[in-house]
Design a protein around this motif. Structure first.
Motif, PDB file in Angstrom:
ATOM      1  N   ASP A 563       0.855  -1.191   0.000  1.00  0.00           N
ATOM      2  CA  ASP A 563       0.000   0.000   0.000  1.00  0.00           C
ATOM      3  C   ASP A 563       0.891   1.242   0.000  1.00  0.00           C
ATOM      4  OD1 ASP A 563      -2.963   1.031   0.683  1.00  0.00           O
ATOM      5  OD2 ASP A 563      -1.506   2.265   1.743  1.00  0.00           O
ATOM      6  N   THR A 564       0.793   2.040  -1.042  1.00  0.00           N
ATOM      7  CA  THR A 564       1.707   3.165  -1.224  1.00  0.00           C
ATOM      8  C   THR A 564       1.105   4.499  -0.805  1.00  0.00           C
ATOM      9  OG1 THR A 564       0.949   3.420  -3.509  1.00  0.00           O
ATOM     10  CG2 THR A 564       2.875   2.029  -3.141  1.00  0.00           C
ATOM     11  N   SER A 565      -0.008   4.468  -0.086  1.00  0.00           N
ATOM     12  CA  SER A 565      -0.681   5.715   0.285  1.00  0.00           C
ATOM     13  C   SER A 565       0.103   6.507   1.324  1.00  0.00           C
ATOM     14  CB  SER A 565      -2.075   5.412   0.841  1.00  0.00           C
ATOM     15  OG  SER A 565      -1.977   4.686   2.055  1.00  0.00           O
ATOM     16  N   GLY A 566       0.877   5.813   2.153  1.00  0.00           N
ATOM     17  CA  GLY A 566       1.607   6.483   3.221  1.00  0.00           C
ATOM     18  C   GLY A 566       0.746   6.779   4.433  1.00  0.00           C
ATOM     19  N   LYS A 567      -0.531   6.352   4.386  1.00  0.00           N
ATOM     20  CA  LYS A 567      -1.436   6.616   5.502  1.00  0.00           C
ATOM     21  C   LYS A 567      -1.314   5.509   6.550  1.00  0.00           C
ATOM     22  CE  LYS A 567      -4.825   8.565   2.259  1.00  0.00           C
ATOM     23  NZ  LYS A 567      -6.184   8.381   1.678  1.00  0.00           N
ATOM     24  N   GLU A 568      -1.485   5.881   7.817  1.00  0.00           N
ATOM     25  CA  GLU A 568      -1.486   4.899   8.886  1.00  0.00           C
ATOM     26  C   GLU A 568      -2.850   4.208   8.939  1.00  0.00           C
ATOM     27  OE1 GLU A 568      -0.377   6.599  12.582  1.00  0.00           O
ATOM     28  OE2 GLU A 568       1.625   7.190  11.924  1.00  0.00           O
ATOM     29  N   LYS A 569      -2.827   2.951   9.392  1.00  0.00           N
ATOM     30  CA  LYS A 569      -4.051   2.167   9.527  1.00  0.00           C
ATOM     31  C   LYS A 569      -4.860   2.203   8.225  1.00  0.00           C
ATOM     32  CE  LYS A 569      -4.011   0.862  13.962  1.00  0.00           C
ATOM     33  NZ  LYS A 569      -4.208  -0.515  14.447  1.00  0.00           N
ATOM     34  N   HIS A 570      -4.201   1.831   7.124  1.00  0.00           N
ATOM     35  CA  HIS A 570      -4.830   1.915   5.811  1.00  0.00           C
ATOM     36  C   HIS A 570      -4.596   0.609   5.049  1.00  0.00           C
ATOM     37  CE1 HIS A 570      -5.445   3.231   1.599  1.00  0.00           C
ATOM     38  NE2 HIS A 570      -6.307   4.065   2.140  1.00  0.00           N
ATOM     39  N   ILE A 571      -5.676   0.071   4.477  1.00  0.00           N
ATOM     40  CA  ILE A 571      -5.602  -1.147   3.668  1.00  0.00           C
ATOM     41  C   ILE A 571      -6.340  -0.895   2.360  1.00  0.00           C
ATOM     42  CG2 ILE A 571      -6.440  -3.534   3.461  1.00  0.00           C
ATOM     43  CD1 ILE A 571      -6.024  -3.853   6.456  1.00  0.00           C
ATOM     44  N   SER A 572      -5.759  -1.380   1.266  1.00  0.00           N
ATOM     45  CA  SER A 572      -6.419  -1.309  -0.028  1.00  0.00           C
ATOM     46  C   SER A 572      -6.760  -2.727  -0.484  1.00  0.00           C
ATOM     47  CB  SER A 572      -5.532  -0.624  -1.069  1.00  0.00           C
ATOM     48  OG  SER A 572      -5.293   0.720  -0.713  1.00  0.00           O
ATOM     49  N   ILE A 573      -7.960  -2.906  -1.024  1.00  0.00           N
ATOM     50  CA  ILE A 573      -8.436  -4.212  -1.472  1.00  0.00           C
ATOM     51  C   ILE A 573      -8.480  -4.235  -2.995  1.00  0.00           C
ATOM     52  CG2 ILE A 573     -10.378  -5.828  -1.469  1.00  0.00           C
ATOM     53  CD1 ILE A 573     -11.097  -4.857   1.310  1.00  0.00           C
ATOM     54  N   TYR A 574      -7.874  -5.261  -3.606  1.00  0.00           N
ATOM     55  CA  TYR A 574      -7.810  -5.342  -5.061  1.00  0.00           C
ATOM     56  C   TYR A 574      -9.117  -5.850  -5.665  1.00  0.00           C
ATOM     57  CZ  TYR A 574      -6.648  -6.743  -9.773  1.00  0.00           C
ATOM     58  OH  TYR A 574      -6.663  -6.878 -11.145  1.00  0.00           O
ATOM     59  N   VAL A 575      -9.547  -5.208  -6.751  1.00  0.00           N
ATOM     60  CA  VAL A 575     -10.688  -5.665  -7.551  1.00  0.00           C
ATOM     61  C   VAL A 575     -10.285  -5.634  -9.021  1.00  0.00           C
ATOM     62  CG1 VAL A 575     -12.468  -4.964  -5.906  1.00  0.00           C
ATOM     63  CG2 VAL A 575     -11.654  -3.322  -7.609  1.00  0.00           C
ATOM     64  N   ASN A 576     -10.984  -6.389  -9.854  1.00  0.00           N
ATOM     65  CA  ASN A 576     -10.594  -6.499 -11.258  1.00  0.00           C
ATOM     66  C   ASN A 576     -10.916  -5.258 -12.077  1.00  0.00           C
ATOM     67  OD1 ASN A 576      -9.498  -9.117 -11.207  1.00  0.00           O
ATOM     68  ND2 ASN A 576     -11.534 -10.035 -11.301  1.00  0.00           N
ATOM     69  N   GLU A 577     -12.041  -4.617 -11.798  1.00  0.00           N
ATOM     70  CA  GLU A 577     -12.517  -3.518 -12.640  1.00  0.00           C
ATOM     71  C   GLU A 577     -12.405  -2.177 -11.920  1.00  0.00           C
ATOM     72  OE1 GLU A 577     -13.342  -3.896 -15.686  1.00  0.00           O
ATOM     73  OE2 GLU A 577     -13.438  -6.083 -15.800  1.00  0.00           O
ATOM     74  N   HIS A 578     -11.993  -1.156 -12.668  1.00  0.00           N
ATOM     75  CA  HIS A 578     -11.872   0.187 -12.094  1.00  0.00           C
ATOM     76  C   HIS A 578     -13.236   0.707 -11.636  1.00  0.00           C
ATOM     77  CE1 HIS A 578     -10.005   4.024 -11.287  1.00  0.00           C
ATOM     78  NE2 HIS A 578     -10.876   4.645 -12.060  1.00  0.00           N
ATOM     79  N   GLU A 579     -14.276   0.334 -12.374  1.00  0.00           N
ATOM     80  CA  GLU A 579     -15.624   0.781 -12.006  1.00  0.00           C
ATOM     81  C   GLU A 579     -16.015   0.250 -10.631  1.00  0.00           C
ATOM     82  OE1 GLU A 579     -14.745  -0.578 -14.819  1.00  0.00           O
ATOM     83  OE2 GLU A 579     -15.011   1.052 -16.258  1.00  0.00           O
ATOM     84  N   THR A 580     -15.607  -0.979 -10.329  1.00  0.00           N
ATOM     85  CA  THR A 580     -15.896  -1.568  -9.006  1.00  0.00           C
ATOM     86  C   THR A 580     -15.171  -0.806  -7.912  1.00  0.00           C
ATOM     87  OG1 THR A 580     -16.129  -3.746 -10.043  1.00  0.00           O
ATOM     88  CG2 THR A 580     -15.860  -3.689  -7.648  1.00  0.00           C
ATOM     89  N   ALA A 581     -13.911  -0.458  -8.169  1.00  0.00           N
ATOM     90  CA  ALA A 581     -13.126   0.294  -7.188  1.00  0.00           C
ATOM     91  C   ALA A 581     -13.785   1.646  -6.893  1.00  0.00           C
ATOM     92  CB  ALA A 581     -11.700   0.501  -7.701  1.00  0.00           C
ATOM     93  N   GLN A 582     -14.281   2.307  -7.937  1.00  0.00           N
ATOM     94  CA  GLN A 582     -14.937   3.602  -7.758  1.00  0.00           C
ATOM     95  C   GLN A 582     -16.256   3.455  -7.008  1.00  0.00           C
ATOM     96  OE1 GLN A 582     -14.890   4.798 -11.982  1.00  0.00           O
ATOM     97  NE2 GLN A 582     -13.689   6.575 -11.355  1.00  0.00           N
ATOM     98  N   LYS A 583     -16.982   2.397  -7.306  1.00  0.00           N
ATOM     99  CA  LYS A 583     -18.298   2.183  -6.697  1.00  0.00           C
ATOM    100  C   LYS A 583     -18.180   1.909  -5.195  1.00  0.00           C
ATOM    101  CE  LYS A 583     -22.399  -0.780  -7.049  1.00  0.00           C
ATOM    102  NZ  LYS A 583     -23.002  -1.932  -7.772  1.00  0.00           N
ATOM    103  N   LEU A 584     -17.202   1.053  -4.809  1.00  0.00           N
ATOM    104  CA  LEU A 584     -17.065   0.689  -3.397  1.00  0.00           C
ATOM    105  C   LEU A 584     -16.445   1.811  -2.569  1.00  0.00           C
ATOM    106  CD1 LEU A 584     -15.894  -3.008  -3.788  1.00  0.00           C
ATOM    107  CD2 LEU A 584     -18.140  -2.199  -3.094  1.00  0.00           C
ATOM    108  N   ASN A 585     -15.551   2.569  -3.197  1.00  0.00           N
ATOM    109  CA  ASN A 585     -14.973   3.775  -2.591  1.00  0.00           C
ATOM    110  C   ASN A 585     -14.289   3.472  -1.257  1.00  0.00           C
ATOM    111  OD1 ASN A 585     -14.251   6.443  -2.384  1.00  0.00           O
ATOM    112  ND2 ASN A 585     -16.277   7.222  -2.837  1.00  0.00           N
ATOM    113  N   GLU A 586     -14.468   4.333  -0.251  1.00  0.00           N
ATOM    114  CA  GLU A 586     -13.725   4.253   1.005  1.00  0.00           C
ATOM    115  C   GLU A 586     -14.667   4.020   2.176  1.00  0.00           C
ATOM    116  OE1 GLU A 586     -11.750   7.645   3.584  1.00  0.00           O
ATOM    117  OE2 GLU A 586     -10.505   7.234   1.842  1.00  0.00           O
TER     118      GLU A 586
END
Length: 595
Positions: A563-586
């Motif tokens: 995870d390259t965000s540099g934020k503490e207590k931060h996890i990113s979850i991989y999905v196949n489609e960019h649209e899915t990533a945008q839809k689920l958001n934060e």
């Protein structure tokens, strides 16, 4: 007890022969930029070091910063540079009208060693041709290295590191070009970040001005140009990892042979005169991968991939409803006439409806990891890869770094995993030695009769050979079928018994492999390990070590990416489609360790 009696008491099974398929898999992006105009090679030249000087880090950052200023802040300088380049190219084309050595695909055919990636070239067999695409310097370099160029990349051009090879060489991808470059030829890490940030700002500014969505820096940053077609490039499938999307959305089509002799031909090219690589009978199922609106569409049916006439298949909502109602398993697929490895249309698209299976890539990554400790000491009872380990401590620690927890001593390790005959061992498997019926030594098999092992106090950790007189059996621990399909990220698949300690509340983001989801270039893994929807999370490994399994919203994930965000207590979850990533958001979620 004799060794023969010991073996008779074991349950040793024969495993099916493992066949690695032709499909690609997606990995996270690791950016790099060319320091000067460079060539991408088809193989790694023999005895040439490509490593960067360790003292060059600060110098590279300074030089990258200077390049960024020229690229992004001095328009007049850029125009002047472009004008000078064009003028120079024109002079080169007219003045350097020389006879140069160029090499056909057949010249290097069967000479690329897929394990060492070395290539030999007999200059006497090279055809002397006049070719405007080459220059004298490039021809001289090719002959000196005995390796041809498959692509060229301009200064500050973009490429992605797919795998770190030995001796300072990198396997890279840029546009359609895939091959090997020296690490010393590239800006990487923090230096690459300088140029990446500049390109991102420039690309976002251009997208805003054109009133279109920002899709990344490709197009703003130049990509490599092919000098050898992909289907003639021996390095193209060295690692079938790519930063591009590889799992295709299923678009159904059914063969309609009513206008033919009862079969639908799948062609090697988008025309009816090319070679037929497979056939479909009436009603056979295929999937549209590309060119859906053209007269010839690119399809996949079973392991056959090629072009069919649009008139020869039925598509649309009715077909989709029919297939979904009956189930895909109710349909037969194409009959293969040409093997995938001989099909020139195989990689017209990286995408497939089936995921790739990078088992061999994982094995090679394990061997590469183990090999770096050769020369370190043997210490009885030790488990340190650097300070010293004994035979079982060495393999235990190697496997631990890949998520496997082996017993501590060789005798116990010999009973762990699936026992197989020594002759069936593949690289990464363990081979056990016994004497007078007692297991006393373990080695990691490296292929071709070689081993990597902590031998003894005199030799330390070495590259050795299998000692057949005492080798009794091997064990298969590595999973052959790496799960690349994953599951729905929203599916709750964790059982109550799996919940371990809570490590607190984390901010959860979602990302895909596209450039817009990767904010920074540095410290992203480049081991060829695939990212998988429903499985992979990106973490700060100082907080959550790689290989750790965690539960988020009732779903089990594995820490596999950075995870390259540099934020503490931060996890990113991989999905196949960019649209899915945008839809689920934060969102916020409590994270539990898996017991």
């Amino acid at each position: 007890m004799t060794n023969e009696e010991l073996v008779k008491r074991q349950q040793i099974v024969s495993l099916p022969e493992y066949e690695e398929d032709f499909r690609f898999w997606t990995v996270a992006r690791k950016y790099a930029f060319a320091k000067t105009k460079i060539s991408i090679r088809e193989a790694i030249p023999e005895d040439i070091n490509g490593a960067v000087d360790t003292d060059r880090t600060e110098s590279d950052i300074q030089e990258a910063t200077a390049d960024a200023k020229k690229l992004f802040h001095k328009e007049t300088s850029i125009k002047a540079k472009e004008s000078k380049t064009k003028s120079s190219a024109k002079k080169t084309k007219t003045a350097k009208n020389v006879q140069l050595n160029t090499f056909s695909a057949g010249t290097l055919k069967n000479t690329a060693d897929t394990s060492g990636k070395k290539s030999s070239l007999n200059s006497d067999t090279a055809t002397a041709l006049q070719d405007d695409t080459l220059n004298a310097s490039l021809a001289s370099r090719q002959l000196a290295e005995k390796v041809r160029s498959v692509g060229e990349l301009s200064q500050d051009g973009l490429l992605y590191i797919l795998k770190e090879e030995k001796n300072g060489w990198l396997y890279v991808e840029s546009g359609k070009v895939r091959g090997f470059v020296k690490e010393s030829e590239l800006y990487t890490g923090d230096a690459a970040q300088v140029l990446l940030s500049g390109y991102q700002k420039q690309a976002k500014k251009a997208a805003k001005k054109a009133k279109i969505a920002y899709t990344g820096i490709e197009g703003t940053a130049s990509l490599a140009k092919e000098t050898v077609p992909a289907n003639e490039n021996q390095a193209f499938t060295h690692v079938r990892a790519t930063v591009n999307q590889t799992l295709a959305t299923k678009k159904y089509a059914l063969a309609d042979a009513s206008k033919s002799d009862g079969t639908v031909a799948i062609q090697e090219e988008a025309n009816g005169q090319s070679r037929v690589i497979g056939t479909m009978s009436q009603g056979n199922l295929c999937y549209i991968l590309a060119d859906a609106e053209k007269d010839w569409i690119y399809v996949e049916s079973g392991d056959v991939r090629g072009f069919v006439s649009k008139e020869a298949v039925q598509t649309g909502d009715e077909v989709k409803a029919q297939v979904e109602a009956a189930g895909e398993g109710a349909y037969q697929t194409a009959t293969e006439l040409i093997a995938p490895e001989d099909n020139q249309a195989l990689y017209y698209s990286y995408a497939s409806v089936k995921p790739g299976t990078p088992g061999n890539a994982i094995r090679q990554a394990m061997l590469d990891f183990a090999a770096q400790f050769i020369g370190n000491p043997y210490v009885w009872g030790g488990t340190s890869l650097t300070e010293g380990a004994d035979c079982s401590g060495f393999v235990q620690q190697i496997y631990k770094n890949f998520g496997y927890n082996l017993p501590r001593v060789a005798e116990d390790q010999s009973q762990y995993g699936t026992k197989i005959p020594v002759e069936d061992a593949q690289p990464g498997d363990l081979i056990f030695y016994a004497k007078d019926g007692y297991v006393h030594h373990v080695v990691m098999y490296a292929g071709d009769g070689k081993t990597i092992e902590a031998a003894n106090e005199d030799q330390g950790i070495i590259s050795g050979t299998v000692y057949i007189p005492e080798a009794v059996w091997a064990t298969r621990i590595l999973e052959e079928n790496y799960n690349l399909e994953g599951t729905d990220v929203n599916e709750q698949n964790a059982t109550a018994e799996q919940y371990g300690d809570s490590i607190g509340e984390y901010t959860i983001d979602y990302y895909c492999s596209c450039e817009t989801c990767r904010a920074k270039a540095s410290k992203v893994k480049a081991t060829g390990t695939p990212v998988v929807e429903g499985q992979t999370i990106a973490v700060d490994p100082d907080e959550i070590p790689y290989g750790t399994k965690v539960i988020i919203d009732g779903h089990v994930f594995t820490a596999e990416d950075y995870d390259t965000s540099g934020k503490e207590k931060h996890i990113s979850i991989y999905v196949n489609e960019h649209e899915t990533a945008q839809k689920l958001n934060e969102k916020k979620a409590e994270v539990h360790l898996v017991k």
